[in-house]
Design a protein around this motif. Structure first.
Motif, PDB file in Angstrom:
ATOM      1  N   LYS A 151      28.188  25.771  -9.761  1.00 47.74           N
ATOM      2  CA  LYS A 151      27.568  26.136  -8.476  1.00 47.74           C
ATOM      3  C   LYS A 151      28.414  25.605  -7.308  1.00 47.74           C
ATOM      4  CE  LYS A 151      23.605  27.912  -9.987  1.00 47.74           C
ATOM      5  NZ  LYS A 151      23.981  28.176 -11.381  1.00 47.74           N
ATOM      6  N   HIS A 152      28.243  26.243  -6.157  1.00 53.38           N
ATOM      7  CA  HIS A 152      28.891  25.727  -4.945  1.00 53.38           C
ATOM      8  C   HIS A 152      27.918  24.750  -4.291  1.00 53.38           C
ATOM      9  CE1 HIS A 152      30.852  26.484  -0.754  1.00 53.38           C
ATOM     10  NE2 HIS A 152      31.091  25.295  -1.235  1.00 53.38           N
ATOM     11  N   VAL A 153      28.291  23.485  -4.296  1.00 49.95           N
ATOM     12  CA  VAL A 153      27.428  22.468  -3.683  1.00 49.95           C
ATOM     13  C   VAL A 153      28.065  22.031  -2.368  1.00 49.95           C
ATOM     14  CG1 VAL A 153      26.240  20.272  -3.964  1.00 49.95           C
ATOM     15  CG2 VAL A 153      26.754  21.663  -5.977  1.00 49.95           C
ATOM     16  N   VAL A 154      27.316  22.133  -1.289  1.00 45.97           N
ATOM     17  CA  VAL A 154      27.803  21.653   0.006  1.00 45.97           C
ATOM     18  C   VAL A 154      27.114  20.325   0.308  1.00 45.97           C
ATOM     19  CG1 VAL A 154      27.951  22.117   2.490  1.00 45.97           C
ATOM     20  CG2 VAL A 154      28.318  23.972   0.838  1.00 45.97           C
ATOM     21  N   VAL A 155      27.939  19.296   0.552  1.00 45.35           N
ATOM     22  CA  VAL A 155      27.423  17.961   0.873  1.00 45.35           C
ATOM     23  C   VAL A 155      27.611  17.743   2.367  1.00 45.35           C
ATOM     24  CG1 VAL A 155      27.706  15.474   0.475  1.00 45.35           C
ATOM     25  CG2 VAL A 155      28.042  17.083  -1.424  1.00 45.35           C
TER      26      VAL A 155
END
Ligand code: NAD
Length: 296
Positions: free
Chosen positions: A163-167
């Motif tokens: 998944k693309h996780v944005v922090v």
């Protein structure tokens, strides 16, 4: 926005209760095989928020059968006195974990204090050796809030793998270590990670791409529904106190995410309070039991 969607609430309260029940069993096993796990909780000064955190850490130790050793020092305590205490705790075989509640008064160098904790007792995972081990993918101690975020995702069925996780946020205690965990070639990792911070340009264009959004910036209700895509999974780390005249106390806690609007668009979201907060404490207990298990 689809007005009818209501996000599933990822309850840190429920998940942490589940973890604490598991830990209770682990604590008695370690106590039988070795000795009762022990956590030293050091508080310097009388910061009200710190007092609340320390109180709940000590209470949960009691609930799980972990010995908790309280060290409350006055705000005037010198750096030398604190370092001497840490040296004593490092040598004490009854103490498996040492937690120094942050922030410390300004006259004390926080990093110097964190560096003084024996890495084998560093249940907060802030010692440079443990930070390095995390980046290397070696066994050490992982900071509790980031570990809690990953645990919440996995236990709720939202594996970050692929998944693309944005922090949002790049602090040493949340943003950086959570990004490191998400990148690991290990369970809870294997994500594609983007880290955003105060100098990021076109933030919304990036947050809108997130399959999973982790917000840790310390700005009340900063993330609005127009900044996320439909079906996003949201982990809100923020704990911010804002004025609220309708409350007896005159204030209430909110996260870094505008829960009201974002929960109408998200697939799942953590609440504040009752989200990441209780998970952080559960992970601290888990690290303490692990430290006792590894001890000689
Ligand atoms: P911090 O202040 O150390 O770091 C904030 C980060 O946010 C910085 O890296 C900064 O670059 C970034 N930032 C600031 N403004 C931004 C903007 N406009 N856009 C994008 N990024 C921006 O904070 P922290 O210690 O990581 O804590 C963050 C929040 O999480 C706080 O509300 C804190 O209380 C909370 N927190 C909660 C727990 C828990 O157990 N739930 C634990 C630790 C921290």
């Amino acid at each position: 926005m689809s007005p009818n969607r209501t996000a599933k609430i990822i309850s840190g309260k429920e998940l942490s209760a589940e973890i604490r029940a598991e830990l209770k069993v682990d604590v008695s096993a370690v106590a039988k095989a070795k000795r009762t796990p022990g956590l030293a909780v050091v508080l310097v000064g009388e910061d009200p928020a710190s007092q609340v955190y320390v109180k709940s850490k000590r209470r949960i130790c009691g609930e799980l059968g972990i010995n908790s050793y309280a060290h409350d020092l006055p705000v005037t305590c010198t750096e030398r006195r604190l370092l001497n205490l840490i040296a004593k705790l490092n040598d004490d075989p009854k103490v498996h974990g040492i937690l120094v509640q942050m922030p410390l008064p300004e006259h004390i160098d926080e990093q110097k204090v964190l560096n003084a904790v024996d890495p084998a007792k560093d249940v907060d995972g802030f010692h440079p050796l443990n930070v390095g081990k995390l980046l290397n993918g070696e066994e050490g101690f992982v900071p509790c809030t980031p570990a809690g975020c990953i645990e919440m995702l996995l236990r709720s069925g939202y594996d970050p793998a692929g998944k693309h996780v944005v922090v949002l946020g790049r602090s040493n205690i949340v943003g950086k270590p959570v990004a490191a965990l998400l990148m690991q070639k290990a369970p809870g990792g294997n994500a594609t990670v983007t880290v955003c911070h105060s100098r990021t340009k076109n933030l919304s264009a990036i947050t809108k791409q997130a399959d999973i959004l982790i917000a840790a910036i310390g700005i009340p209700e900063f993330v609005k529904s127009r900044m996320v895509k439909e079906g996003v999974i949201v982990i809100d780390v923020g704990i911010n106190r804002i004025p609220d005249k309708t409350r007896k106390s005159g204030s209430r806690l909110v996260g870094d995410v505008d829960f009201e609007s974002v929960s109408k668009k998200a697939k799942a979201i953590t609440p504040v309070p009752g989200g990441v907060g209780p998970m952080t404490i559960a992970m601290l207990m888990k690290n303490t039991v692990e430290a006792a298990r590894r001890s000689n």
